[in-house]
Scaffold this active site. Structure first.
Site, PDB file in Angstrom:
ATOM      1  N   ASN A  16       0.893  -1.175   0.000  1.00 33.79           N
ATOM      2  CA  ASN A  16       0.000   0.000   0.000  1.00 33.79           C
ATOM      3  C   ASN A  16       0.928   1.221   0.000  1.00 33.79           C
ATOM      4  O   ASN A  16       1.601   1.497   0.994  1.00 33.79           O
ATOM      5  CB  ASN A  16      -0.866  -0.041   1.246  1.00 33.79           C
ATOM      6  N   GLN A  49      -1.961   6.862  -1.709  1.00 30.64           N
ATOM      7  CA  GLN A  49      -2.341   8.026  -0.910  1.00 30.64           C
ATOM      8  C   GLN A  49      -1.154   8.966  -0.727  1.00 30.64           C
ATOM      9  O   GLN A  49      -0.002   8.508  -0.670  1.00 30.64           O
ATOM     10  CB  GLN A  49      -2.865   7.615   0.484  1.00 30.64           C
ATOM     11  N   ASN A  67      -6.561  10.540  -0.988  1.00 27.98           N
ATOM     12  CA  ASN A  67      -6.569   9.464  -1.970  1.00 27.98           C
ATOM     13  C   ASN A  67      -6.080   9.981  -3.321  1.00 27.98           C
ATOM     14  O   ASN A  67      -5.862  11.176  -3.510  1.00 27.98           O
ATOM     15  CB  ASN A  67      -7.977   8.895  -2.108  1.00 27.98           C
ATOM     16  N   CYS A  76      -6.221   5.887   7.874  1.00 24.03           N
ATOM     17  CA  CYS A  76      -5.467   4.945   7.042  1.00 24.03           C
ATOM     18  C   CYS A  76      -4.455   4.249   7.939  1.00 24.03           C
ATOM     19  O   CYS A  76      -3.444   4.840   8.328  1.00 24.03           O
ATOM     20  CB  CYS A  76      -4.780   5.667   5.887  1.00 24.03           C
ATOM     21  N   ASN A  78      -2.347   1.718   7.386  1.00 26.48           N
ATOM     22  CA  ASN A  78      -1.016   1.503   6.825  1.00 26.48           C
ATOM     23  C   ASN A  78      -0.209   2.795   6.784  1.00 26.48           C
ATOM     24  O   ASN A  78       1.005   2.797   6.995  1.00 26.48           O
ATOM     25  CB  ASN A  78      -1.128   0.903   5.422  1.00 26.48           C
ATOM     26  N   ASN A 163     -13.073   5.224   9.142  1.00 27.45           N
ATOM     27  CA  ASN A 163     -13.634   5.407   7.805  1.00 27.45           C
ATOM     28  C   ASN A 163     -14.596   4.253   7.518  1.00 27.45           C
ATOM     29  O   ASN A 163     -14.566   3.220   8.180  1.00 27.45           O
ATOM     30  CB  ASN A 163     -12.531   5.528   6.744  1.00 27.45           C
ATOM     31  N   ASN A 196     -15.522   2.140   1.381  1.00 24.76           N
ATOM     32  CA  ASN A 196     -14.483   1.179   1.024  1.00 24.76           C
ATOM     33  C   ASN A 196     -15.128  -0.201   0.895  1.00 24.76           C
ATOM     34  O   ASN A 196     -15.962  -0.588   1.731  1.00 24.76           O
ATOM     35  CB  ASN A 196     -13.402   1.140   2.107  1.00 24.76           C
ATOM     36  N   GLU A 214     -10.418   0.406  -2.445  1.00 25.42           N
ATOM     37  CA  GLU A 214     -10.437   1.566  -1.556  1.00 25.42           C
ATOM     38  C   GLU A 214     -11.160   2.746  -2.186  1.00 25.42           C
ATOM     39  O   GLU A 214     -10.970   3.049  -3.366  1.00 25.42           O
ATOM     40  CB  GLU A 214      -9.002   1.982  -1.198  1.00 25.42           C
ATOM     41  N   ARG A 215     -11.970   3.380  -1.374  1.00 22.18           N
ATOM     42  CA  ARG A 215     -12.678   4.585  -1.786  1.00 22.18           C
ATOM     43  C   ARG A 215     -11.673   5.652  -2.231  1.00 22.18           C
ATOM     44  O   ARG A 215     -10.780   6.036  -1.497  1.00 22.18           O
ATOM     45  CB  ARG A 215     -13.504   5.098  -0.600  1.00 22.18           C
ATOM     46  N   THR A 225      -7.222  -0.361   7.541  1.00 22.46           N
ATOM     47  CA  THR A 225      -8.555  -0.194   8.130  1.00 22.46           C
ATOM     48  C   THR A 225      -9.489  -1.289   7.624  1.00 22.46           C
ATOM     49  O   THR A 225     -10.352  -1.768   8.371  1.00 22.46           O
ATOM     50  CB  THR A 225      -9.140   1.194   7.808  1.00 22.46           C
TER      51      THR A 225
END
Length: 285
Positions: A16, A49, A67, A76, A78, A163, A196, A214-215, A225
């Protein structure tokens, strides 16, 4: 005012990918155009991101997360792990607290490049997700999406871990049309802030296979998340134990839930390189 060149860190948590800018002393203006340029590999380093470190006070850090499409992410996991790694390697702290203003993560360094995060207590109120389809039990969300591919072991689940996430419990996640179904559910009318999308497959009581759309970012190799939401929902539905390994395309995140419903997630963080970005072309279309 953005300088012609500025320093950034390229990092990832299980694939990620993030571009992280320490903005705590500079106060750069980070706008949508810059975020999109940094996110695209054709104009920048490329990432899922963009992270701005806005404030640092001892072991307390405030960040902002965007994003690829420049929409803001409330949390987030990560990214928090990657930011924590930067400070664990330069500061003498046992614990680092990271806040987006909408979520708070408490990070602790472990052995073998692992960092564990207290992700907080998930919310399963339909208003908090949010969704405009009222449901008494969002862990068994009874809305009919009318998509045969998404009919699985049980009804889908909704969880907010800072989220919003929806989880589809499927027999085989490898047979799902992610590129088609991901954006369809993400932008569904019953989710006013989008959502998401998690495609989860229970392997056994200790393991879940997971693919996440992911959104605002699309398909990613890992989502902290998402892993936390899936582990929590699976545990509450008695499908897995309180300690579970989440198998993502980028690797494994380990998640546990304590008696007070706090979720703890652990995994690696990697600094790929440190570089300077030439921002002279950000006004070009």
């Amino acid at each position: 005012m953005l300088p012609k060149k500025f320093k950034f860190y390229k990092m990832n948590g299980l694939g990620n990918e993030f571009v992280i800018i320490d903005n705590s002393k500079m106060g750069y203006e980070i706008d949508a155009k810059l975020i999109k340029h940094l996110s695209r590999q054709s104009t920048g380093p490329g990432c899922d991101q963009v992270i701005s470190i806005n404030k640092v006070y001892k072991n307390y850090i405030e960040i902002k997360v965007w994003n690829q499409d420049a929409s803001e992410a409330e949390a987030c996991g990560n990214a928090s792990r990657c930011v924590a790694k930067l400070f664990f390697e330069t500061e003498d702290h046992e614990i680092i607290k990271i806040s987006t203003g909408k979520s708070n993560h408490i990070c602790k360094k472990m052995a073998n490049n692992q960092i564990i995060i207290n992700m907080g207590q998930p919310n399963t109120s339909w208003k908090a997700i949010p969704t405009n389809y009222s449901s008494e039990n969002v862990l068994k969300f009874d809305y009919n999406f009318g998509i045969k591919e998404l009919i699985g072991q049980t009804l889908p689940s909704l969880v907010n871990v800072g989220n919003p996430h929806i989880i589809f419990w499927l027999d085989n996640v490898d047979k799902i049309s992610y590129q088609k179904l991901g954006p369809l559910i993400e932008n569904h009318e019953i989710f006013p802030e989008k959502i998401n999308v998690n495609f989860a497959q229970i392997i056994d009581s200790h393991q879940i296979k997971l693919i996440v759309w992911e959104r605002g970012a699309g398909l990613t190799k890992a989502c902290g998340t998402g892993a936390s939401a899936v582990a929590y929902a699976g545990y509450k539905l008695n499908m897995v134990n309180s300690e579970v390994s989440i198998k993502l395309p980028g690797g494994i995140l380990n998640v546990s839930i304590d008696k007070e419903n706090y979720v703890y997630k652990s995994g690696p963080a990697e600094l790929e390189y440190t570089e300077y970005y030439n921002g002279e072309n950000i006004n070009e279309e």
